[in-house]
Write a protein that holds these residues in place. Sequence first.
Motif, PDB file in Angstrom:
ATOM      1  N   VAL A  89       0.843  -1.192   0.000  1.00 15.70           N
ATOM      2  CA  VAL A  89       0.000   0.000   0.000  1.00 15.70           C
ATOM      3  C   VAL A  89       0.881   1.246   0.000  1.00 15.70           C
ATOM      4  N   ILE A  90       0.654   2.125  -0.979  1.00 17.39           N
ATOM      5  CA  ILE A  90       1.295   3.438  -1.031  1.00 17.39           C
ATOM      6  C   ILE A  90       0.210   4.469  -0.772  1.00 17.39           C
ATOM      7  N   TRP A  91       0.429   5.298   0.236  1.00 19.09           N
ATOM      8  CA  TRP A  91      -0.554   6.330   0.595  1.00 19.09           C
ATOM      9  C   TRP A  91       0.071   7.698   0.392  1.00 19.09           C
ATOM     10  N   ASN A  92      -0.537   8.487  -0.510  1.00 18.31           N
ATOM     11  CA  ASN A  92      -0.131   9.874  -0.731  1.00 18.31           C
ATOM     12  C   ASN A  92      -1.043  10.768   0.113  1.00 18.31           C
ATOM     13  N   PHE A  93      -0.480  11.355   1.159  1.00 14.01           N
ATOM     14  CA  PHE A  93      -1.260  12.137   2.123  1.00 14.01           C
ATOM     15  C   PHE A  93      -1.504  13.542   1.579  1.00 14.01           C
ATOM     16  N   ALA A  94      -2.372  13.619   0.561  1.00 14.84           N
ATOM     17  CA  ALA A  94      -2.696  14.906  -0.051  1.00 14.84           C
ATOM     18  C   ALA A  94      -4.068  14.789  -0.710  1.00 14.84           C
ATOM     19  N   PRO A  95      -4.926  15.826  -0.514  1.00 13.93           N
ATOM     20  CA  PRO A  95      -4.722  16.998   0.357  1.00 13.93           C
ATOM     21  C   PRO A  95      -4.896  16.632   1.829  1.00 13.93           C
ATOM     22  N   VAL A  96      -4.425  17.525   2.709  1.00 17.91           N
ATOM     23  CA  VAL A  96      -4.479  17.273   4.151  1.00 17.91           C
ATOM     24  C   VAL A  96      -5.938  17.280   4.620  1.00 17.91           C
ATOM     25  N   PRO A  97      -6.397  16.214   5.306  1.00 16.97           N
ATOM     26  CA  PRO A  97      -7.778  16.168   5.791  1.00 16.97           C
ATOM     27  C   PRO A  97      -7.953  16.946   7.086  1.00 16.97           C
ATOM     28  N   PRO A  98      -9.180  17.135   7.543  1.00 17.39           N
ATOM     29  CA  PRO A  98      -9.416  17.832   8.809  1.00 17.39           C
ATOM     30  C   PRO A  98      -8.841  17.053   9.992  1.00 17.39           C
ATOM     31  N   ALA A  99      -8.493  17.776  11.053  1.00 14.25           N
ATOM     32  CA  ALA A  99      -7.927  17.147  12.244  1.00 14.25           C
ATOM     33  C   ALA A  99      -8.880  16.144  12.876  1.00 14.25           C
ATOM     34  N   LYS A 100     -10.182  16.300  12.650  1.00 13.89           N
ATOM     35  CA  LYS A 100     -11.160  15.378  13.240  1.00 13.89           C
ATOM     36  C   LYS A 100     -10.974  13.946  12.739  1.00 13.89           C
ATOM     37  N   GLU A 101     -10.225  13.768  11.639  1.00 16.32           N
ATOM     38  CA  GLU A 101      -9.983  12.439  11.084  1.00 16.32           C
ATOM     39  C   GLU A 101      -8.777  11.767  11.741  1.00 16.32           C
ATOM     40  N   ARG A 102      -8.332  12.265  12.895  1.00 19.15           N
ATOM     41  CA  ARG A 102      -7.080  11.811  13.529  1.00 19.15           C
ATOM     42  C   ARG A 102      -7.012  10.292  13.679  1.00 19.15           C
ATOM     43  N   SER A 103      -8.031   9.674  14.250  1.00 21.81           N
ATOM     44  CA  SER A 103      -7.964   8.237  14.521  1.00 21.81           C
ATOM     45  C   SER A 103      -7.884   7.430  13.230  1.00 21.81           C
ATOM     46  N   GLY A 104      -8.631   7.866  12.217  1.00 23.75           N
ATOM     47  CA  GLY A 104      -8.570   7.182  10.927  1.00 23.75           C
ATOM     48  C   GLY A 104      -7.207   7.296  10.285  1.00 23.75           C
ATOM     49  N   MET A 105      -6.567   8.461  10.432  1.00 21.61           N
ATOM     50  CA  MET A 105      -5.225   8.635   9.871  1.00 21.61           C
ATOM     51  C   MET A 105      -4.226   7.705  10.529  1.00 21.61           C
ATOM     52  N   ALA A 106      -4.308   7.576  11.834  1.00 20.42           N
ATOM     53  CA  ALA A 106      -3.393   6.678  12.551  1.00 20.42           C
ATOM     54  C   ALA A 106      -3.595   5.235  12.088  1.00 20.42           C
ATOM     55  N   ASP A 107      -4.852   4.821  11.931  1.00 19.39           N
ATOM     56  CA  ASP A 107      -5.130   3.461  11.472  1.00 19.39           C
ATOM     57  C   ASP A 107      -4.596   3.232  10.061  1.00 19.39           C
ATOM     58  N   LEU A 108      -4.779   4.240   9.190  1.00 19.10           N
ATOM     59  CA  LEU A 108      -4.324   4.091   7.815  1.00 19.10           C
ATOM     60  C   LEU A 108      -2.794   4.061   7.739  1.00 19.10           C
ATOM     61  N   LEU A 109      -2.129   4.836   8.574  1.00 18.29           N
ATOM     62  CA  LEU A 109      -0.664   4.785   8.613  1.00 18.29           C
ATOM     63  C   LEU A 109      -0.175   3.384   8.948  1.00 18.29           C
ATOM     64  N   GLU A 110      -0.855   2.730   9.874  1.00 20.00           N
ATOM     65  CA  GLU A 110      -0.441   1.390  10.278  1.00 20.00           C
ATOM     66  C   GLU A 110      -0.718   0.348   9.201  1.00 20.00           C
ATOM     67  N   ALA A 111      -1.603   0.677   8.254  1.00 22.96           N
ATOM     68  CA  ALA A 111      -1.901  -0.227   7.145  1.00 22.96           C
ATOM     69  C   ALA A 111      -1.146   0.152   5.878  1.00 22.96           C
ATOM     70  N   THR A 112      -0.176   1.068   5.990  1.00 24.05           N
ATOM     71  CA  THR A 112       0.540   1.609   4.838  1.00 24.05           C
ATOM     72  C   THR A 112       1.988   1.121   4.827  1.00 24.05           C
ATOM     73  N   ASP A 113       2.470   0.759   3.640  1.00 20.33           N
ATOM     74  CA  ASP A 113       3.874   0.373   3.483  1.00 20.33           C
ATOM     75  C   ASP A 113       4.754   1.576   3.159  1.00 20.33           C
ATOM     76  N   VAL A 114       4.255   2.486   2.304  1.00 19.14           N
ATOM     77  CA  VAL A 114       5.013   3.670   1.902  1.00 19.14           C
ATOM     78  C   VAL A 114       4.091   4.882   1.989  1.00 19.14           C
ATOM     79  N   LEU A 115       4.464   5.852   2.814  1.00 20.71           N
ATOM     80  CA  LEU A 115       3.736   7.118   2.926  1.00 20.71           C
ATOM     81  C   LEU A 115       4.493   8.172   2.127  1.00 20.71           C
TER      82      LEU A 115
END
Length: 311
Positions: A159-185
């Motif tokens: 999984v390659i995740w391009n973190f763009a555009p930046v989402p709202p801060a309210k998505e914090r928990s989802g971002m952490a979960d997605l980072l853990e499911a990502t091979d390359v950010l």
Amino acid sequence: MIVVFGSINMDLVARVPRIARPGETVLSLRADSFFGGKGANQAVAAARMGQGGPGQVAMVGAVGNDPFGAACLKNLEDNGIDVRAVRMTDEPTGCAFITVDDIGENAITVASGANMALRSMDLPDSLLSKASVLVLQMEVSLADNLDAAARARQAGARVIWNFAPVPPAKERSGMADLLEATDVLVVNEHEALSIAEILNIPAGADYLKAATALARDFGPTCIVTAGAQGAYAVSGDGTQVHAPARPIAPVDTTGAGDTFVGVLANRLAEGLEVGPAMERACAAASLSCLTPGAQAGMPERQALERYLAQA
């Protein structure tokens, strides 16, 4: 197989002497239309690097039942991309409004439209395997990105995740979960600092410090694109790899980051290590800045190889 799960847009681009400030009107002589959307851009960049012919890259997205949607689908097909998983919806095709100033910098506003109708169930299981690379961005639902990433990991895909555009801060928990499911950010300097701030990681103004912490705390290799400085990859153990950028006089930087991601995905899928893959992605991104429009300047493989061969 490279599978891109993401946005498809039509870009409307106006050249301006300078980017408008809040409350200011800036005149442009004309507006031009180009194919875009971060997902579609990355799919095109990857497909133009391919050696395996049509079907090496698959696009999973959504467009409207309108002329923009039909044109976007044809453009993807013309680039050899499998579009069988692109869904037609009642929502209008996504549209981006882009202004580009005299030094090639840009400002972008996106009307998401059909892109927000995309669901993880639109990603067929048949596209996910140990031979697949799944590419994600942030122009579609974070929850559906997360579900797609989890399914890809379960199937053995990277999984390659391009973190763009930046989402709202309210998505914090989802971002952490997605980072853990990502091979390359993949992030730029500003995005690296933004995600660190959202996740309460102290980094100050040091984007490499942010990247190091993200890689250490969540596991992915973190790649930061830094414009004229090239790109840096940081692994979980703190090891850094740098790929330089070649000096250019940019005409339009729109799509340079997407070119980087698409070429990176292609070269990683072909078995290159991160360093050599980043070198080629940096060179392709530089070439893309020499032509107006997000996709117009994305190089074919032979053009990139010629450019790399130059001193």
